[in-house]
Design an enzyme around this catalytic site. Structure first.
Site, PDB file in Angstrom:
ATOM      1  N   GLY A   1      77.275  51.988  61.932  1.00 37.34           N
ATOM      2  CA  GLY A   1      78.085  52.614  60.894  1.00 37.34           C
ATOM      3  C   GLY A   1      78.377  54.079  61.134  1.00 37.34           C
ATOM      4  N   LEU A   2      77.364  54.878  61.469  1.00 39.01           N
ATOM      5  CA  LEU A   2      77.567  56.318  61.609  1.00 39.01           C
ATOM      6  C   LEU A   2      78.512  56.604  62.775  1.00 39.01           C
ATOM      7  CD1 LEU A   2      76.861  59.191  60.748  1.00 39.01           C
ATOM      8  CD2 LEU A   2      74.953  59.121  62.350  1.00 39.01           C
TER       9      LEU A   2
ATOM     10  N   ASP B   1      77.323  14.282  91.973  1.00 38.55           N
ATOM     11  CA  ASP B   1      77.162  14.350  90.522  1.00 38.55           C
ATOM     12  C   ASP B   1      75.783  14.843  90.096  1.00 38.55           C
ATOM     13  OD1 ASP B   1      79.560  13.943  89.442  1.00 38.55           O
ATOM     14  OD2 ASP B   1      79.217  11.906  88.729  1.00 38.55           O
TER      15      ASP B   1
ATOM     16  N   ASP C   1      72.901  50.376  54.516  1.00 37.70           N
ATOM     17  CA  ASP C   1      73.436  50.472  55.878  1.00 37.70           C
ATOM     18  C   ASP C   1      74.432  49.359  56.175  1.00 37.70           C
ATOM     19  OD1 ASP C   1      73.344  51.757  58.574  1.00 37.70           O
ATOM     20  OD2 ASP C   1      72.866  49.692  59.122  1.00 37.70           O
TER      21      ASP C   1
HETATM   22  S1  SF4 Z   1      84.834  14.155  87.592  1.00 40.04           S
HETATM   23 FE1  SF4 Z   1      83.175  12.900  86.800  1.00 40.04          FE
HETATM   24  S2  SF4 Z   1      82.541  11.644  88.519  1.00 40.04           S
HETATM   25 FE2  SF4 Z   1      83.762  13.294  89.350  1.00 40.04          FE
HETATM   26  S3  SF4 Z   1      82.282  14.869  89.889  1.00 40.04           S
HETATM   27 FE3  SF4 Z   1      82.969  15.336  87.824  1.00 40.04          FE
HETATM   28  S4  SF4 Z   1      81.485  14.330  86.526  1.00 40.04           S
HETATM   29 FE4  SF4 Z   1      81.255  13.435  88.537  1.00 40.04          FE
END
Ligand code: SF4
Length: 575
Positions: free
Chosen positions: A442-443, A36, A307
């Site tokens: 535009g042009l 994580d 413009d």
């Molecule tokens: S689902 Fe949630 S817990 Fe699992 S890797 Fe992704 S963020 Fe982390």
């Protein structure tokens, strides 16, 4: 279960990380599986921060699940406290940790650390990132200020009129869209009208700063997705009024100044008058001198200058967080003269406000965090410009529609080195440039409409962007963006510039043969003369014309679309 390829928001613990990372003196212990820590990269790479976020992860592994994962929480909390010596500790869990129910917040509180410990209860399977940030800020502020709330029914003492009014700016965070520069613009606006910024939070604030929040006369709810819950609580607990206008766009910035004038009880007429000063005369050399008072923003004059005439009525589709989408709709329609053909948000909490804007423009709002639904809506609306998030940039690219990013989620290029606010007068300048830039000048638009056979400036070419001709969007209503073989063949035929018309017609006939074979869709087929005529329509509105004509044909049971059908449809629908 929901099949998801892209998500507009991360899990709520990423929102909590945004708040912790925004601040100084706060540490976040996150009960989470190994891996994580990927979220660190959001801050060190996308936002290019020079240090890791103040987050310690328990990083449990599969083999830990048979043991005492709760003890891992206690160890992490203890080590984080000893190593980082924060003033406040946040403790929470990620999605996987939520399943094992170790209750890390309660565990940490039971350790009796000599600092406030804020337990975060963020349900990862029903809530998302912005909600996580909003809840984290609210619980942090509430935990610190709860002992100081006013007695029920009591009012704030009236402001000392000898003193300048004080405001808190609530909501800017790490990984917010252009928060870094928006703050500078808001500070400039406040300075001009004589309001003192008391606390800016969470970005750059310490826990001690949060303790000073009640000193301000009112709160500016700058990013409602993050700040609304906290501002509402502060209003109830400290009788602090809330300034709700978000100053994105010239009109909104004027309204913001006017609202502060009202809430703070101060005269803001000079600032409002200056904001209306016309920048037209700024081309006069004398007015360019440093002594000249400049107009507030160049957007009004730029958008009125000749413009910009070709921008009038450009069909725009807007999607993003609610705050930026609502602001964009106002700028697009009131300040740039675009026509709104679609609007939506992934911020479900603010769905009502988005629906109101949609209603004003006779539209149905897209309230969804499913990018496939957004893709379908964009394809159906066939806009000439998409204002959205990074996701819409991908969608628009596939459809060959110009796009500018107005909201998170963003990639690294939307955290630019240069000063790039969205708010205030300079923000309006940035917006004018960023939104007009992807459109064909535009042009060039005019010339490509007149001379279609140029070998270099072919249809879809935008010389200011060095783009090659793209495959213009030709989907039928409701068809998937990932074009079917027959659609790609038709598209290739319709966009083929190198072949003589007869050959293109043969290709088209072949494409039609495939379309006709696609009996499930029941789509009418295009005759060669119909296709030749369709090709004459400028590419950026061709998708819309094709869709309308096909609907016209299908409503009337016409099976072969000829040049006559195309013009009958045009007359009937007024496209
Ligand atoms: S689902 Fe949630 S817990 Fe699992 S890797 Fe992704 S963020 Fe982390």
């Amino acid at each position: 279960m929901e099949l998801t390829l892209w998500t507009y928001e991360g899990p709520p613990h990423v929102g909590a990380m945004r708040v912790a990372t925004s601040m100084e003196g706060v540490h976040y212990v996150l009960h989470a599986p190994q891996g994580d820590t990927y979220a660190d990269l959001l801050f060190t790479m996308i936002e290019r921060r020079d240090r890791r976020p103040p987050v310690s992860y328990t990083t449990f592994q599969a083999r830990d699940l048979g043991g005492d994962t709760a003890e891992m929480v206690k160890t992490s909390v203890r080590e984080a406290y000893e190593r980082f010596k924060p003033q406040v500790m946040l403790v929470g869990e990620s999605c996987t940790a939520e399943l094992i129910q170790d209750q890390p917040g309660s565990l940490a509180k039971s350790m009796n650390l000599p600092i406030p410990v804020v337990s975060l209860d963020l349900p990862a399977y029903s809530k998302k990132e912005n909600w996580g940030a909003s809840e984290t800020l609210y619980h942090l502020v509430r935990s610190l200020l709860l002992p100081h709330v006013l007695a029920p029914g009591s009012k704030r003492p009236a402001r000392d009129l000898e003193m300048r009014p004080k405001a808190n700016i609530i909501g800017p965070t790490a990984l917010g869209f252009r928060c870094r520069d928006d703050i500078q613009e808001v500070l400039k606006l406040l300075a001009e009208i004589g309001v003192e910024a008391n606390v800016i939070a969470p970005l750059g604030a310490t826990p001690d700063d949060l303790m000073r929040i009640p000193d301000a006369d009112f709160n500016i709810c700058l990013y409602p997705e993050i700040a609304q819950t906290t501002c509402d609580w502060l209003k109830r607990s400290f009788d602090q009024p809330i300034v709700t206008t978000v100053p994105i766009g010239v009109g909104a910035t004027r309204d913001f100044i006017a609202e502060i004038g009202e809430v703070a009880g101060i005269d803001v007429s000079r600032a409002l008058a200056r904001s209306k000063a016309d920048t037209l005369g700024n081309w006069n050399a004398a007015r360019l001198s440093s002594s000249a008072a400049p107009g507030a923003s160049r957007l009004p004059w730029y958008s009125r200058s000749v413009d910009s005439t070709y921008l009038t009525g450009k069909r725009v589709f807007i999607f993003g967080d609610a705050t930026h989408a609502i602001a964009a709709a106002r700028i697009a329609t009131e300040e740039l003269g675009f026509t709104l053909v679609g609007i939506g948000t992934y911020s479900r909490k603010f769905a009502r406000q988005i629906r109101e804007v949609a209603k004003q423009h006779g539209l149905e709002a897209v309230i969804s965090d499913d990018y496939l639904a957004v893709e379908t809506a964009v394809a159906e609306a066939a806009p000439e410009l998409v204002l959205g998030t990074q996701m819409e940039r991908h969608i628009a690219k596939r459809l060959g529609i110009p796009c500018a990013v107005i909201s998170t989620p963003i990639h690294v290029q939307d955290v630019p080195a240069r000063y790039s606010p969205q708010m205030g007068w300079e923000g309006a300048n940035v917006i004018f440039d960023d939104w007009v830039h992807p459109l064909m000048m535009g042009l060039e638009e005019h010339l490509i409409g007149m001379f279609r056979e140029d070998f270099e400036f072919a249809e879809g070419h935008m010389s200011h962007l060095h783009t090659a001709p793209h495959a213009a969007p030709l989907q039928s209503a409701g068809s998937p963006i990932v074009a079917s073989g027959s659609e790609m063949a038709a598209s290739a035929a319709l966009n083929s510039e190198s072949k003589p018309m007869a050959a293109a017609s043969e290709d088209a006939a072949e494409a039609n043969g495939k379309i006709n074979g696609d009996t499930e869709t029941g789509a009418a087929s295009w005759s060669p003369d119909g296709i030749a005529e369709l090709k004459k329509i400028p590419f950026f509105v061709r998708g819309k014309v094709k869709r309308n004509t096909e609907k016209f044909a299908s409503d009337r049971g016409i099976t072969a679309i000829t040049v006559d059908t195309l013009y009958e449809a045009k007359a009937a629908i007024g496209q």
